[in-house]
Design a protein around this motif. Structure first.
Motif, PDB file in Angstrom:
ATOM      1  N   LEU A 113      15.471  74.197  24.015  1.00  0.00           N
ATOM      2  CA  LEU A 113      15.798  73.646  25.317  1.00  0.00           C
ATOM      3  C   LEU A 113      17.308  73.504  25.412  1.00  0.00           C
ATOM      4  N   LEU A 114      17.888  74.094  26.428  1.00  0.00           N
ATOM      5  CA  LEU A 114      19.316  73.961  26.705  1.00  0.00           C
ATOM      6  C   LEU A 114      19.506  72.824  27.697  1.00  0.00           C
ATOM      7  N   VAL A 115      20.315  71.830  27.320  1.00  0.00           N
ATOM      8  CA  VAL A 115      20.596  70.692  28.197  1.00  0.00           C
ATOM      9  C   VAL A 115      22.067  70.741  28.588  1.00  0.00           C
ATOM     10  N   LEU A 116      22.335  70.693  29.886  1.00  0.00           N
ATOM     11  CA  LEU A 116      23.678  70.874  30.432  1.00  0.00           C
ATOM     12  C   LEU A 116      24.020  69.744  31.391  1.00  0.00           C
ATOM     13  N   HIS A 117      25.278  69.734  31.813  1.00  0.00           N
ATOM     14  CA  HIS A 117      25.683  68.906  32.953  1.00  0.00           C
ATOM     15  C   HIS A 117      26.483  69.795  33.886  1.00  0.00           C
ATOM     16  N   THR A 118      25.761  70.524  34.723  1.00  0.00           N
ATOM     17  CA  THR A 118      26.392  71.433  35.673  1.00  0.00           C
ATOM     18  C   THR A 118      25.381  71.791  36.745  1.00  0.00           C
ATOM     19  N   GLY A 119      25.834  72.373  37.837  1.00  0.00           N
ATOM     20  CA  GLY A 119      24.937  72.732  38.921  1.00  0.00           C
ATOM     21  C   GLY A 119      24.267  74.078  38.685  1.00  0.00           C
ATOM     22  N   VAL A 171      23.997  71.565  18.365  1.00  0.00           N
ATOM     23  CA  VAL A 171      22.570  71.835  18.254  1.00  0.00           C
ATOM     24  C   VAL A 171      21.930  70.651  17.542  1.00  0.00           C
ATOM     25  N   GLN A 172      20.862  70.141  18.109  1.00  0.00           N
ATOM     26  CA  GLN A 172      20.163  68.979  17.573  1.00  0.00           C
ATOM     27  C   GLN A 172      18.675  69.324  17.538  1.00  0.00           C
ATOM     28  N   GLY A 173      18.221  69.832  16.375  1.00  0.00           N
ATOM     29  CA  GLY A 173      16.836  70.300  16.301  1.00  0.00           C
ATOM     30  C   GLY A 173      16.603  71.426  17.283  1.00  0.00           C
ATOM     31  N   PRO A 174      15.585  71.299  18.153  1.00  0.00           N
ATOM     32  CA  PRO A 174      15.338  72.363  19.134  1.00  0.00           C
ATOM     33  C   PRO A 174      16.220  72.255  20.379  1.00  0.00           C
ATOM     34  N   LEU A 175      17.090  71.251  20.411  1.00  0.00           N
ATOM     35  CA  LEU A 175      17.950  71.047  21.581  1.00  0.00           C
ATOM     36  C   LEU A 175      19.302  71.716  21.398  1.00  0.00           C
ATOM     37  N   VAL A 176      19.736  72.404  22.436  1.00  0.00           N
ATOM     38  CA  VAL A 176      21.097  72.920  22.509  1.00  0.00           C
ATOM     39  C   VAL A 176      21.802  72.102  23.587  1.00  0.00           C
ATOM     40  N   LEU A 177      22.776  71.294  23.170  1.00  0.00           N
ATOM     41  CA  LEU A 177      23.377  70.293  24.049  1.00  0.00           C
ATOM     42  C   LEU A 177      24.808  70.684  24.402  1.00  0.00           C
ATOM     43  N   VAL A 178      25.066  70.854  25.674  1.00  0.00           N
ATOM     44  CA  VAL A 178      26.400  71.245  26.146  1.00  0.00           C
ATOM     45  C   VAL A 178      26.853  70.212  27.177  1.00  0.00           C
ATOM     46  N   PRO A 179      27.736  69.280  26.780  1.00  0.00           N
ATOM     47  CA  PRO A 179      28.206  68.270  27.724  1.00  0.00           C
ATOM     48  C   PRO A 179      29.102  68.885  28.795  1.00  0.00           C
ATOM     49  N   PHE A 180      29.548  68.035  29.700  1.00  0.00           N
ATOM     50  CA  PHE A 180      30.355  68.511  30.824  1.00  0.00           C
ATOM     51  C   PHE A 180      31.608  69.239  30.353  1.00  0.00           C
ATOM     52  N   HIS A 181      31.850  70.370  30.988  1.00  0.00           N
ATOM     53  CA  HIS A 181      33.083  71.144  30.785  1.00  0.00           C
ATOM     54  C   HIS A 181      33.771  71.247  32.138  1.00  0.00           C
ATOM     55  N   ARG A 182      35.022  70.819  32.193  1.00  0.00           N
ATOM     56  CA  ARG A 182      35.736  70.874  33.472  1.00  0.00           C
ATOM     57  C   ARG A 182      36.143  72.318  33.758  1.00  0.00           C
ATOM     58  N   PRO A 183      35.567  72.926  34.787  1.00  0.00           N
ATOM     59  CA  PRO A 183      35.830  74.350  35.034  1.00  0.00           C
ATOM     60  C   PRO A 183      37.220  74.582  35.606  1.00  0.00           C
ATOM     61  N   GLY A 211      15.500  80.129  13.521  1.00  0.00           N
ATOM     62  CA  GLY A 211      14.975  79.144  12.594  1.00  0.00           C
ATOM     63  C   GLY A 211      13.499  78.862  12.739  1.00  0.00           C
ATOM     64  N   PRO A 212      13.123  77.577  12.535  1.00  0.00           N
ATOM     65  CA  PRO A 212      11.713  77.224  12.620  1.00  0.00           C
ATOM     66  C   PRO A 212      11.239  76.959  14.042  1.00  0.00           C
ATOM     67  N   HIS A 213      12.169  77.015  15.020  1.00  0.00           N
ATOM     68  CA  HIS A 213      11.811  76.628  16.372  1.00  0.00           C
ATOM     69  C   HIS A 213      11.277  77.830  17.151  1.00  0.00           C
ATOM     70  N   MET A 234       7.404  66.060  18.622  1.00  0.00           N
ATOM     71  CA  MET A 234       7.950  65.022  19.494  1.00  0.00           C
ATOM     72  C   MET A 234       8.264  65.587  20.871  1.00  0.00           C
ATOM     73  N   ARG A 235       7.907  64.841  21.898  1.00  0.00           N
ATOM     74  CA  ARG A 235       8.274  65.228  23.252  1.00  0.00           C
ATOM     75  C   ARG A 235       9.645  64.658  23.607  1.00  0.00           C
ATOM     76  N   TYR A 236      10.259  65.275  24.606  1.00  0.00           N
ATOM     77  CA  TYR A 236      11.582  64.871  25.053  1.00  0.00           C
ATOM     78  C   TYR A 236      11.508  64.478  26.531  1.00  0.00           C
ATOM     79  N   ALA A 237      12.267  63.464  26.893  1.00  0.00           N
ATOM     80  CA  ALA A 237      12.378  63.040  28.296  1.00  0.00           C
ATOM     81  C   ALA A 237      13.844  63.139  28.686  1.00  0.00           C
TER      82      ALA A 237
END
Length: 359
Positions: free
Chosen positions: A152-158, A112-124, A146-148, A1-4
């Motif tokens: 892909l690391l997905v973030l909300h930061t600059g 972690v969601q399958g091959p995705l590593v998801l890190v939402p916003f962290h207030r620094p 694992g099998p991956h 599966m592709r990701y957008a």
């Protein structure tokens, strides 16, 4: 599966250039929702990931939530990360995204969601800027390989690179790409896509590719121009290929002439673009340029502003003139600027006032 992956939708009925409201949603919000619809359906069968700031505030209206739900429901699968505009506090669940649960997986803690590593916003904070927070989180997630073949690391930061302006590089939320690439390589992460900063940018460091996806919908004249916005990135976990897109949608042009605005608009004829134009001119030209700008059809919004540098210079010159003028000069300037009651001779008023001041 592709990701957008997309980010920084900032869905809201923005007041500036908002336009008419229909069913609780103004024109500008409808245009943003249209771009979101396009992005979600751009690549059929994709898993859509919103990397933060789907909404512009923590209290979106029910009508805006309905638009977001409708768009995300068209995706094969959807995941939404909490961004700084969506978040009330760091406590799980304390954000605006809860109503999206029926149509999307809402991520408010690192996961972690399958091959995705998801890190939402962290207030620094000064004690824990984002650049030190992310390595700590990746260590805590204890990623197995694992099998991956790659993640892909997905973030909300600059993401901060060598060309990033100094004021952004020094912010607590900035993450230097050189250091992040080294951390990612140690965790089997070959690709990074991040929201938050609004202009799209791409880096490759030590075999790791990193993309600042850019705002799907720029928010104002702080995001000027047609290029760098409307961002969307697709990722293929099998090949690690990242492709970047810039979708047409609302744009804000900050120019110094109406002719310049018209040239930019003509170079981007796609009907998906809508334009708000701000023209900055010398103070004496404001009225004439306003009349010229009104003749440009189909704009989302328009305004003409006086050049601040020239306004400041004129103000200082006027102040200097007042400081160096005699009391009589100041009286005369006021009388001839504001006038006197009918039937009175302004010159005689000035003469009598000066005689009074001279005692």
């Amino acid at each position: 599966m592709r990701y957008a992956i997309l980010a920084d939708v900032h869905l809201a009925s923005h007041a500036v250039f908002g336009g008419p409201t229909l069913a609780g949603v103004n024109t500008r919000a409808s245009l943003i929702a249209r771009v979101l619809d396009t992005a979600v359906q751009l690549v059929p069968g994709c898993h859509v990931v919103v990397a933060g700031d789907l909404f512009d505030t923590v209290r979106p209206s029910p009508q805006l939530i309905r638009l977001a739900q409708a768009a995300l429901s068209r995706a094969h699968q959807a995941t939404v990360l909490v961004g700084n505009h969506d978040q009330v506090s760091a406590a799980p669940g304390d954000h605006a995204l809860g109503p999206l649960a029926p149509v999307a997986s809402v991520v408010d803690v690192p996961t972690v969601q399958g091959p995705l590593v998801l890190v939402p916003f962290h207030r620094p904070t000064p004690d824990q800027p984002t650049a030190s927070y992310i390595p700590a989180v990746l260590d805590q997630l204890a990623l197995d390989h694992g099998p991956h073949t790659g993640r892909l690391l997905v973030l909300h930061t600059g993401l901060s690179g060598p060309d990033t302006p100094a004021f952004l590089q020094s912010s607590l939320g900035a993450v230097p790409v050189d250091g992040l690439a080294q951390v990612c390589a140690g965790h089997g992460i070959q690709s990074v896509v991040s929201g938050d900063w609004h202009r799209q940018a791409r880096f490759r460091v030590a075999g790791v590719q990193l993309v600042q996806v850019g705002a799907l919908a720029p928010t104002g004249f702080d995001d000027p121009g047609p290029v760098g916005y409307g961002g969307l990135v697709t990722w293929d976990p099998d090949t690690q290929a990242l492709e970047t897109y810039q979708l047409p949608g609302p744009r804000f042009l900050a120019v110094t002439s109406v002719a310049e605005a018209v040239r930019v608009i003509q170079r981007h004829p796609d009907p998906g673009y809508t334009w708000a134009v701000q023209v900055t001119v010398p103070p004496a030209q404001v009225a004439s340029v306003q009349a010229e700008l009104v003749e440009v059809p189909g704009l989302l919004g328009r305004r003409v502003v006086a050049d601040r540098v020239q306004v400041a210079a004129a103000t200082e010159a006027a102040a200097q003139a007042v400081r160096s003028a005699t009391p009589g000069d100041q009286v005369a300037a006021w009388v001839f600027a504001h006038g006197v009651p009918g039937g009175l001779d302004p010159a005689r008023v000035v003469q009598l006032a000066c005689e009074y001041l001279d005692g």
